[in-house]
Design a protein around this motif. Sequence first.
Motif, PDB file in Angstrom:
ATOM      1  N   TYR A 149      32.997  19.076 -25.532  1.00 23.19           N
ATOM      2  CA  TYR A 149      34.379  19.253 -25.105  1.00 23.19           C
ATOM      3  C   TYR A 149      34.735  18.097 -24.180  1.00 23.19           C
ATOM      4  O   TYR A 149      33.878  17.573 -23.459  1.00 23.19           O
ATOM      5  CB  TYR A 149      34.570  20.574 -24.355  1.00 23.19           C
ATOM      6  N   ILE A 150      35.999  17.698 -24.194  1.00 21.48           N
ATOM      7  CA  ILE A 150      36.488  16.732 -23.212  1.00 21.48           C
ATOM      8  C   ILE A 150      37.094  17.533 -22.066  1.00 21.48           C
ATOM      9  O   ILE A 150      37.954  18.388 -22.276  1.00 21.48           O
ATOM     10  CB  ILE A 150      37.523  15.790 -23.833  1.00 21.48           C
ATOM     11  N   VAL A 151      36.629  17.251 -20.857  1.00 19.47           N
ATOM     12  CA  VAL A 151      37.020  18.062 -19.702  1.00 19.47           C
ATOM     13  C   VAL A 151      37.522  17.156 -18.581  1.00 19.47           C
ATOM     14  O   VAL A 151      36.911  16.121 -18.287  1.00 19.47           O
ATOM     15  CB  VAL A 151      35.831  18.911 -19.198  1.00 19.47           C
ATOM     16  N   ARG A 152      38.631  17.554 -18.000  1.00 19.93           N
ATOM     17  CA  ARG A 152      39.086  16.933 -16.754  1.00 19.93           C
ATOM     18  C   ARG A 152      38.630  17.821 -15.611  1.00 19.93           C
ATOM     19  O   ARG A 152      38.867  19.035 -15.614  1.00 19.93           O
ATOM     20  CB  ARG A 152      40.606  16.791 -16.736  1.00 19.93           C
ATOM     21  N   ARG A 209      42.127   9.314 -30.732  1.00 19.87           N
ATOM     22  CA  ARG A 209      43.118  10.370 -30.502  1.00 19.87           C
ATOM     23  C   ARG A 209      43.682  10.294 -29.089  1.00 19.87           C
ATOM     24  O   ARG A 209      42.994   9.914 -28.143  1.00 19.87           O
ATOM     25  CB  ARG A 209      42.495  11.756 -30.701  1.00 19.87           C
ATOM     26  N   LYS A 210      44.935  10.720 -28.985  1.00 18.35           N
ATOM     27  CA  LYS A 210      45.595  10.820 -27.690  1.00 18.35           C
ATOM     28  C   LYS A 210      45.929  12.275 -27.400  1.00 18.35           C
ATOM     29  O   LYS A 210      46.391  13.014 -28.289  1.00 18.35           O
ATOM     30  CB  LYS A 210      46.889   9.986 -27.674  1.00 18.35           C
ATOM     31  N   TYR A 211      45.702  12.684 -26.143  1.00 17.51           N
ATOM     32  CA  TYR A 211      46.024  14.030 -25.690  1.00 17.51           C
ATOM     33  C   TYR A 211      46.891  13.931 -24.434  1.00 17.51           C
ATOM     34  O   TYR A 211      46.727  13.013 -23.615  1.00 17.51           O
ATOM     35  CB  TYR A 211      44.755  14.828 -25.377  1.00 17.51           C
ATOM     36  N   ALA A 212      47.816  14.868 -24.301  1.00 19.17           N
ATOM     37  CA  ALA A 212      48.655  14.928 -23.105  1.00 19.17           C
ATOM     38  C   ALA A 212      47.800  15.321 -21.903  1.00 19.17           C
ATOM     39  O   ALA A 212      46.687  15.830 -22.058  1.00 19.17           O
ATOM     40  CB  ALA A 212      49.784  15.936 -23.314  1.00 19.17           C
ATOM     41  N   ASP A 225      41.411  20.442 -36.763  1.00 19.79           N
ATOM     42  CA  ASP A 225      40.554  19.259 -36.743  1.00 19.79           C
ATOM     43  C   ASP A 225      40.781  18.406 -35.502  1.00 19.79           C
ATOM     44  O   ASP A 225      39.828  17.830 -34.963  1.00 19.79           O
ATOM     45  CB  ASP A 225      40.807  18.404 -37.994  1.00 19.79           C
ATOM     46  N   GLU A 226      42.033  18.299 -35.061  1.00 24.94           N
ATOM     47  CA  GLU A 226      42.317  17.404 -33.932  1.00 24.94           C
ATOM     48  C   GLU A 226      41.721  17.915 -32.614  1.00 24.94           C
ATOM     49  O   GLU A 226      41.695  17.175 -31.619  1.00 24.94           O
ATOM     50  CB  GLU A 226      43.822  17.187 -33.774  1.00 24.94           C
ATOM     51  N   TYR A 227      41.238  19.168 -32.596  1.00 20.37           N
ATOM     52  CA  TYR A 227      40.607  19.707 -31.392  1.00 20.37           C
ATOM     53  C   TYR A 227      39.097  19.888 -31.564  1.00 20.37           C
ATOM     54  O   TYR A 227      38.444  20.464 -30.695  1.00 20.37           O
ATOM     55  CB  TYR A 227      41.243  21.040 -31.003  1.00 20.37           C
ATOM     56  N   GLY A 252      46.062  18.535 -22.100  1.00 21.92           N
ATOM     57  CA  GLY A 252      45.102  18.728 -23.181  1.00 21.92           C
ATOM     58  C   GLY A 252      45.716  18.920 -24.549  1.00 21.92           C
ATOM     59  O   GLY A 252      44.990  19.062 -25.535  1.00 21.92           O
ATOM     60  N   THR A 253      47.026  18.902 -24.651  1.00 21.48           N
ATOM     61  CA  THR A 253      47.687  19.079 -25.942  1.00 21.48           C
ATOM     62  C   THR A 253      47.539  17.817 -26.789  1.00 21.48           C
ATOM     63  O   THR A 253      47.774  16.706 -26.309  1.00 21.48           O
ATOM     64  CB  THR A 253      49.183  19.383 -25.749  1.00 21.48           C
ATOM     65  N   TYR A 254      47.160  17.997 -28.053  1.00 21.93           N
ATOM     66  CA  TYR A 254      47.030  16.857 -28.955  1.00 21.93           C
ATOM     67  C   TYR A 254      48.390  16.196 -29.149  1.00 21.93           C
ATOM     68  O   TYR A 254      49.404  16.855 -29.351  1.00 21.93           O
ATOM     69  CB  TYR A 254      46.483  17.330 -30.302  1.00 21.93           C
TER      70      TYR A 254
END
Length: 434
Positions: free
Chosen positions: A420-423, A106-109, A77-79, A112-114
């Motif tokens: 998707y969240i993308v850098r 939510r916070k991600y490293a 779920d967190e992804y 991209g790690t939750y």
Amino acid sequence: MTANQFRNGSLFSWLCVPLTTALAACGGADANGGHEWQAVYDTIGDTIVVRTASGSVWGETAELAPDVTIGTFEGADEYMFGRVRSLAAAPDGSIYAYDSHAKELRKYAPDGTYVATFGREGGGPGEYRQPDGGLAVLPDGRVLLRDPANSRISVFSPDGEYLEGWRIRGGIHTSRRLYVDAEANSYTMLILNMEGDFGDWRFGLVKLGPDGAPSDTIPAPTWDFEPSELMATSEDGGSISTNEVPFTPVASWVLSPLGYLLGGLPTRYALDLFIAPDQVVRIERGDWTPVPVLAAEKDEQERIITADLRQLDPSWQWNADPIPSTKPPYTRIYVGERGRIWVHLHQEAIQIESAEVEETRPGGVPPQTWIEPVAFDVFEPDGRYLGMVRAPEGFSTNPRPMMRGDTVWAVVRGELDVPYIVRLHIQHGEHDAT
């Protein structure tokens, strides 16, 4: 270049030549194999004009290339994302996102790690009800989440601890960012005359100090221009719906982290940086070529708007200016954390395959199949035109992307419209940015 340098009048110390109307060639010639940015400088009253005549510092059109992608079509779920309402990145590269479907912050490293979910839905301390587009990170790492339904900005530590709530006027939901300047002040949207009629509202920003204490109120810039609007009224007169005529100029403005407002009315390619009450920098592109509105694109827009407004008034007919034959130079302005200016350009539309869109929208409104690829012109705050950057397919400007130097964080939609969240980073091909 610091905010104080802008304010004390030394903004133009970078100029390659004195401020004259002579043609100047600045930067990029050695690094870009002979490509030169050619600019003309002029002074009009209290306004200094930096007009690009030809070329750019980078020389070639760059691309936004992904290097970190967060999200999955199926999985934990967190992804998984439903609707990312707001997006921010911390100084250390950590990524924050509020998803209005999951109702989670939510916070991600940076990779991209939750990491964690901050707070939860509700009205108590550390809870949020309906956050909007206001999400930001202060230089010390504190996370700000604007929650108009609870009339506050919730403040969290980088570890997710709820610290306090800053009171704001409730009921104003907007996609506009929660701005942060170089001195850790934040700025949130404000209606200056909320007692007036909706159509007469004037907007601005209220400045909050690092401790959340309100100080200045800053009116938004205005231009002497009447937008072209379509209007429908219900039979009983109790409901009104308005719609801007597609591809007509709409003013855009933002706050720079360097401490001033900037914006423009795209009746022509010009942006004004309101450095001080008596000091304006105007960035122009004299080499801009108008983009045509395709006949099929125009017809589709007319069908969509007509079907939409006839939901309110079944007999509605077009009651404003026709759709123009060419598009304004740009649609919206963004500013990166260090003051770099990103101008979202209008582009020639392409048609999506019918299998990629729904047959109809709610209420029988036809789908939009003609879309514009996303591209930006990028300028330094001193007026230097760096060049054009093209975004990948599926790149979304909702929520508003975040820029820092050559790095961009945004939502990109993949197959089946999955977000998707993308850098991403600016990729210059064989040439590197200078």
